[in-house]
Design a protein around this motif. Structure first.
Motif, short mmCIF file in Angstrom:
data_model
loop_
_atom_site.label_atom_id
_atom_site.label_comp_id
_atom_site.label_asym_id
_atom_site.label_seq_id
_atom_site.Cartn_x
_atom_site.Cartn_y
_atom_site.Cartn_z
N UNK A 22 0.84 -1.18 0.00
CA UNK A 22 0.00 0.00 0.00
C UNK A 22 0.89 1.24 0.00
N UNK A 23 0.92 1.92 -1.15
CA UNK A 23 1.78 3.10 -1.29
C UNK A 23 1.36 4.19 -0.29
N UNK A 24 0.07 4.43 -0.20
CA UNK A 24 -0.42 5.49 0.72
C UNK A 24 0.00 5.22 2.16
N UNK A 25 -0.24 3.98 2.62
CA UNK A 25 0.13 3.65 4.00
C UNK A 25 1.63 3.84 4.22
N UNK A 45 4.03 5.78 6.79
CA UNK A 45 5.02 5.05 7.60
C UNK A 45 6.42 5.63 7.44
N UNK A 46 6.69 6.27 6.28
CA UNK A 46 8.00 6.87 6.05
C UNK A 46 7.99 8.36 6.42
N UNK A 47 7.02 8.77 7.22
CA UNK A 47 6.92 10.17 7.67
C UNK A 47 6.93 11.16 6.50
N UNK A 48 6.22 10.81 5.42
CA UNK A 48 6.09 11.70 4.26
C UNK A 48 7.41 11.98 3.55
N UNK A 49 8.45 11.22 3.88
CA UNK A 49 9.74 11.45 3.22
C UNK A 49 9.88 10.49 2.03
N UNK A 50 9.57 11.01 0.85
CA UNK A 50 9.58 10.17 -0.35
C UNK A 50 10.96 9.56 -0.59
N UNK A 51 12.01 10.27 -0.20
CA UNK A 51 13.37 9.82 -0.52
C UNK A 51 13.80 8.60 0.29
N UNK A 52 13.01 8.20 1.29
CA UNK A 52 13.30 6.95 1.99
C UNK A 52 13.33 5.80 0.96
N UNK A 53 12.46 5.87 -0.02
CA UNK A 53 12.44 4.84 -1.07
C UNK A 53 12.92 5.38 -2.41
N UNK A 54 12.47 6.57 -2.77
CA UNK A 54 12.84 7.16 -4.07
C UNK A 54 14.10 8.02 -3.87
N UNK A 111 11.37 -3.55 7.41
CA UNK A 111 10.49 -4.37 8.26
C UNK A 111 11.29 -5.02 9.40
N UNK A 112 12.50 -5.51 9.08
CA UNK A 112 13.37 -6.07 10.12
C UNK A 112 13.73 -5.00 11.15
N UNK A 113 14.19 -3.86 10.65
CA UNK A 113 14.65 -2.79 11.55
C UNK A 113 13.55 -2.36 12.51
N UNK A 114 12.34 -2.32 11.99
CA UNK A 114 11.25 -1.82 12.84
C UNK A 114 10.50 -2.94 13.55
#
Ligand code: HEC
Ligand code: HEC
Ligand code: HEC
Ligand code: HEC
Length: 129
Positions: free
Chosen positions: A49-52, A56-65, A112-115
């Motif tokens: 789920x991209x929205x969720x 979960x990434x606190x609105x920081x797109x660069x966590x993934x992108x 997922x592991x880290x959290x």
């Protein structure tokens, strides 16, 4: 208007509401990534789920992108206008920072592991369609 007419209208409205509700739910339920960049995918696309995850990434797109320059992560810059596969091609090579399958697994599973939250088993992400 007779009682029975009102009842029929009530039923129509009820079914319309339940109907749209059902489709919205079904659409949400089936959010998953399309493994189109893999030549012949062996697993069903991962549930995601991209929205969720934006939340979960606190609105920081660069966590993934992310964007890297000379091996350094560039803060506050993101690459959401690109596919992961634009930089991470399938096969390892001198210009490829990490093959695509490993890139996905490391990004998703490591967080997922880290959290200690979120799926880490194959079948929890690659859920059968
Ligand atoms: C946290 C979620 C997650 C877990 C856990 C996970 N994967 Fe994946 N995997 C992905 C994502 C995302 C992709 C990128 C393609 C896609 O969207 O399905 C991918 C891609 C793949 C691919 C390449 C595409 C294909 O279908 O051929 C294979 C093979 C694969 N995974 C196998 C596995 C196996 C085996 C396991 C368990 C050891 C596993 N995955 C665990 C998320 C996951
Ligand atoms: C948890 C990881 C994650 C976060 C956080 C995230 N995204 Fe994504 N996003 C993805 C993945 C994975 C894809 C699929 C990439 C692909 O198909 O190569 C994607 C796809 C997209 C796409 C579609 C690109 C395309 O054409 O396929 C856009 C646009 C996008 N994201 C924007 C954003 C924006 C804007 C944010 C921040 C508000 C954000 N994303 C945060 C993981 C994330
Ligand atoms: C603009 C190009 C570019 C895009 C788009 C991109 N990456 Fe990367 N990525 C890189 C580079 C370059 C590195 C290597 C950094 C280094 O030298 O260690 C990297 C490193 C990584 C790493 C290892 C470092 C880490 O953060 O743990 C993972 C995992 C990863 N990328 C996954 C992804 C996924 C998944 C996507 C799509 C959501 C994506 N990348 C999109 C360029 C990109
Ligand atoms: C920045 C950290 C982070 C990244 C990156 C991330 N996730 Fe997650 N994900 C989470 C957390 C935290 C949860 C648990 C949320 C909860 O239980 O409320 C989660 C939950 C999930 C779930 C379960 C959702 C549910 O409703 O039970 C799936 C499936 C999932 N992630 C897939 C992925 C895939 C696929 C990727 C990579 C494309 C990914 N995640 C990347 C943090 C992340």
């Amino acid at each position: 208007m007779t009682h029975s007419n009102r009842f029929i209208i009530f039923l129509i409205v009820l079914f319309a509401a339940v109907g749209t509700g059902f489709f919205c739910y079904a659409e949400q339920d089936l959010e998953r990534l399309d493994p189109w960049a893999f030549e012949s995918p062996r697993r069903p696309g991962a549930v995601f789920s991209h929205d969720d995850h934006i939340f979960l990434a606190d609105d920081d797109c660069s966590v993934c992108h992310h964007v890297y320059e000379n091996g350094e992560l560039v803060p506050d810059e993101s690459s959401e206008d690109l596919y992961c596969s634009d930089c991470h091609s399938l096969k390892p090579g001198p210009d490829n920072p990490m093959p695509l399958e490993a890139a996905y697994h490391n990004l998703c599973r490591d967080c997922h592991f880290d959290r200690s939250q979120g799926p880490v088993l194959c079948g929890e992400c690659h859920v059968k369609e």
